[in-house]
Scaffold this motif. Structure first.
Motif, mmCIF file in Angstrom:
data_model
loop_
_atom_site.group_PDB
_atom_site.id
_atom_site.type_symbol
_atom_site.label_atom_id
_atom_site.label_comp_id
_atom_site.label_asym_id
_atom_site.label_seq_id
_atom_site.Cartn_x
_atom_site.Cartn_y
_atom_site.Cartn_z
ATOM 1 N N VAL A 87 69.608 30.284 101.960
ATOM 2 C CA VAL A 87 69.696 29.895 103.370
ATOM 3 C C VAL A 87 71.144 29.594 103.747
ATOM 4 O O VAL A 87 71.615 29.998 104.813
ATOM 5 C CB VAL A 87 68.765 28.694 103.653
ATOM 6 C CG1 VAL A 87 69.033 28.095 105.019
ATOM 7 C CG2 VAL A 87 67.306 29.131 103.553
ATOM 8 N N THR A 88 71.877 28.912 102.859
ATOM 9 C CA THR A 88 73.286 28.619 103.127
ATOM 10 C C THR A 88 74.101 29.914 103.248
ATOM 11 O O THR A 88 74.940 30.044 104.143
ATOM 12 C CB THR A 88 73.871 27.732 102.010
ATOM 13 O OG1 THR A 88 73.106 26.527 101.937
ATOM 14 C CG2 THR A 88 75.333 27.400 102.273
ATOM 15 N N ALA A 89 73.837 30.864 102.360
ATOM 16 C CA ALA A 89 74.548 32.142 102.426
ATOM 17 C C ALA A 89 74.234 32.880 103.724
ATOM 18 O O ALA A 89 75.134 33.447 104.365
ATOM 19 C CB ALA A 89 74.187 33.010 101.228
ATOM 20 N N ALA A 90 72.971 32.880 104.130
ATOM 21 C CA ALA A 90 72.591 33.570 105.366
ATOM 22 C C ALA A 90 73.227 32.906 106.586
ATOM 23 O O ALA A 90 73.750 33.593 107.472
ATOM 24 C CB ALA A 90 71.069 33.591 105.501
ATOM 25 N N VAL A 91 73.222 31.582 106.637
ATOM 26 C CA VAL A 91 73.816 30.864 107.769
ATOM 27 C C VAL A 91 75.322 31.100 107.808
ATOM 28 O O VAL A 91 75.900 31.315 108.883
ATOM 29 C CB VAL A 91 73.472 29.357 107.683
ATOM 30 C CG1 VAL A 91 74.301 28.536 108.650
ATOM 31 C CG2 VAL A 91 71.992 29.141 107.948
ATOM 32 N N THR A 92 75.950 31.080 106.664
ATOM 33 C CA THR A 92 77.392 31.329 106.603
ATOM 34 C C THR A 92 77.725 32.742 107.071
ATOM 35 O O THR A 92 78.685 32.947 107.825
ATOM 36 C CB THR A 92 77.909 31.114 105.169
ATOM 37 O OG1 THR A 92 77.586 29.788 104.759
ATOM 38 C CG2 THR A 92 79.405 31.331 105.072
ATOM 39 N N PHE A 93 76.927 33.711 106.643
ATOM 40 C CA PHE A 93 77.147 35.099 107.049
ATOM 41 C C PHE A 93 77.009 35.248 108.564
ATOM 42 O O PHE A 93 77.833 35.898 109.215
ATOM 43 C CB PHE A 93 76.154 36.009 106.324
ATOM 44 C CG PHE A 93 76.323 37.460 106.624
ATOM 45 C CD1 PHE A 93 77.393 38.175 106.122
ATOM 46 C CD2 PHE A 93 75.402 38.120 107.427
ATOM 47 C CE1 PHE A 93 77.553 39.524 106.405
ATOM 48 C CE2 PHE A 93 75.549 39.463 107.711
ATOM 49 C CZ PHE A 93 76.626 40.171 107.206
ATOM 50 N N VAL A 94 75.983 34.648 109.134
ATOM 51 C CA VAL A 94 75.770 34.732 110.583
ATOM 52 C C VAL A 94 76.894 34.015 111.323
ATOM 53 O O VAL A 94 77.424 34.523 112.316
ATOM 54 C CB VAL A 94 74.387 34.154 110.963
ATOM 55 C CG1 VAL A 94 74.252 33.982 112.456
ATOM 56 C CG2 VAL A 94 73.286 35.056 110.424
ATOM 57 N N ALA A 95 77.278 32.831 110.864
ATOM 58 C CA ALA A 95 78.357 32.084 111.523
ATOM 59 C C ALA A 95 79.672 32.845 111.450
ATOM 60 O O ALA A 95 80.417 32.916 112.436
ATOM 61 C CB ALA A 95 78.505 30.706 110.869
ATOM 62 N N TYR A 96 79.956 33.448 110.314
ATOM 63 C CA TYR A 96 81.173 34.258 110.167
ATOM 64 C C TYR A 96 81.151 35.436 111.134
ATOM 65 O O TYR A 96 82.149 35.746 111.773
ATOM 66 C CB TYR A 96 81.307 34.755 108.723
ATOM 67 C CG TYR A 96 82.487 35.664 108.508
ATOM 68 C CD1 TYR A 96 83.767 35.145 108.410
ATOM 69 C CD2 TYR A 96 82.308 37.042 108.415
ATOM 70 C CE1 TYR A 96 84.863 35.979 108.226
ATOM 71 C CE2 TYR A 96 83.388 37.882 108.230
ATOM 72 C CZ TYR A 96 84.662 37.344 108.134
ATOM 73 O OH TYR A 96 85.729 38.175 107.943
ATOM 74 N N GLY A 97 80.001 36.086 111.256
ATOM 75 C CA GLY A 97 79.869 37.204 112.186
ATOM 76 C C GLY A 97 80.064 36.766 113.630
ATOM 77 O O GLY A 97 80.718 37.458 114.414
ATOM 78 N N ILE A 98 79.532 35.615 113.977
ATOM 79 C CA ILE A 98 79.678 35.122 115.350
ATOM 80 C C ILE A 98 81.123 34.769 115.644
ATOM 81 O O ILE A 98 81.649 35.087 116.718
ATOM 82 C CB ILE A 98 78.752 33.902 115.586
ATOM 83 C CG1 ILE A 98 77.287 34.363 115.611
ATOM 84 C CG2 ILE A 98 79.112 33.178 116.873
ATOM 85 C CD1 ILE A 98 76.289 33.221 115.634
ATOM 86 N N LEU A 99 81.797 34.119 114.699
ATOM 87 C CA LEU A 99 83.156 33.687 114.931
ATOM 88 C C LEU A 99 84.154 34.837 114.917
ATOM 89 O O LEU A 99 85.153 34.803 115.643
ATOM 90 C CB LEU A 99 83.558 32.661 113.864
ATOM 91 C CG LEU A 99 82.831 31.316 113.955
ATOM 92 C CD1 LEU A 99 83.228 30.420 112.801
ATOM 93 C CD2 LEU A 99 83.122 30.629 115.269
ATOM 94 N N THR A 100 83.930 35.861 114.105
ATOM 95 C CA THR A 100 84.907 36.951 114.019
ATOM 96 C C THR A 100 84.615 38.102 114.978
ATOM 97 O O THR A 100 85.540 38.761 115.433
ATOM 98 C CB THR A 100 85.000 37.498 112.584
ATOM 99 O OG1 THR A 100 83.714 37.971 112.180
ATOM 100 C CG2 THR A 100 85.506 36.447 111.632
ATOM 101 N N VAL A 101 83.368 38.357 115.264
ATOM 102 C CA VAL A 101 83.015 39.485 116.127
ATOM 103 C C VAL A 101 82.822 39.036 117.563
ATOM 104 O O VAL A 101 83.167 39.759 118.489
ATOM 105 C CB VAL A 101 81.736 40.197 115.596
ATOM 106 C CG1 VAL A 101 81.322 41.303 116.531
ATOM 107 C CG2 VAL A 101 81.977 40.724 114.209
#
Length: 121
Positions: free
Chosen positions: A105-119
């Motif tokens: 869950v932490t990996a998935a949330v981090t991946f989504v947050a990274y995508g939101i912040l960079t894209v």
């Protein structure tokens, strides 16, 4: 007159642990499938064209190895739970499942947050 004994029901899992285990199995299976899909698509994305027998990219092979490790840890949890009468096996399996679920869950949330912040913006 023979008296038949009914098997003594084992101690059931509390509802919270049962929900955690169910969510853990689902999450682990989905994460493994996603990792396999990424491993299959990675050579096309990075234009690392290998032989037709399969991907040769080290990153793709790492994705497959991670998916295999997830499934192996899920099998280990199931084995530990099946030996519930062995004393410490059951709590170990439950905490292993909870830890794996927390990591996924932490990996998935981090991946989504990274995508939101960079894209995003």
């Amino acid at each position: 007159m023979a008296v038949t004994r009914s098997p003594r029901p084992g101690a059931g899992l509390p509802v919270g642990w049962a929900v955690t285990l169910a969510f853990d199995v689902l999450t682990t299976a989905v994460a493994s499938l996603v990792l396999c899909a990424v491993g299959l698509l990675l050579p096309e994305i990075t234009e690392d064209q290998g032989p037709a027998t399969g991907p040769t990219s080290p990153t793709a092979l790492a994705a497959f190895a991670t998916a295999l490790a997830l499934i192996a840890s899920l099998a280990g949890t199931a084995t530990l739970l099946s030996r519930a009468g062995a004393g410490r096996a059951r709590p170990l399996a439950l905490w292993l499942a909870a830890g794996r679920l927390a990591l996924l869950v932490t990996a998935a949330v981090t991946f989504v947050a990274y995508g939101i912040l960079t894209v995003g913006p």
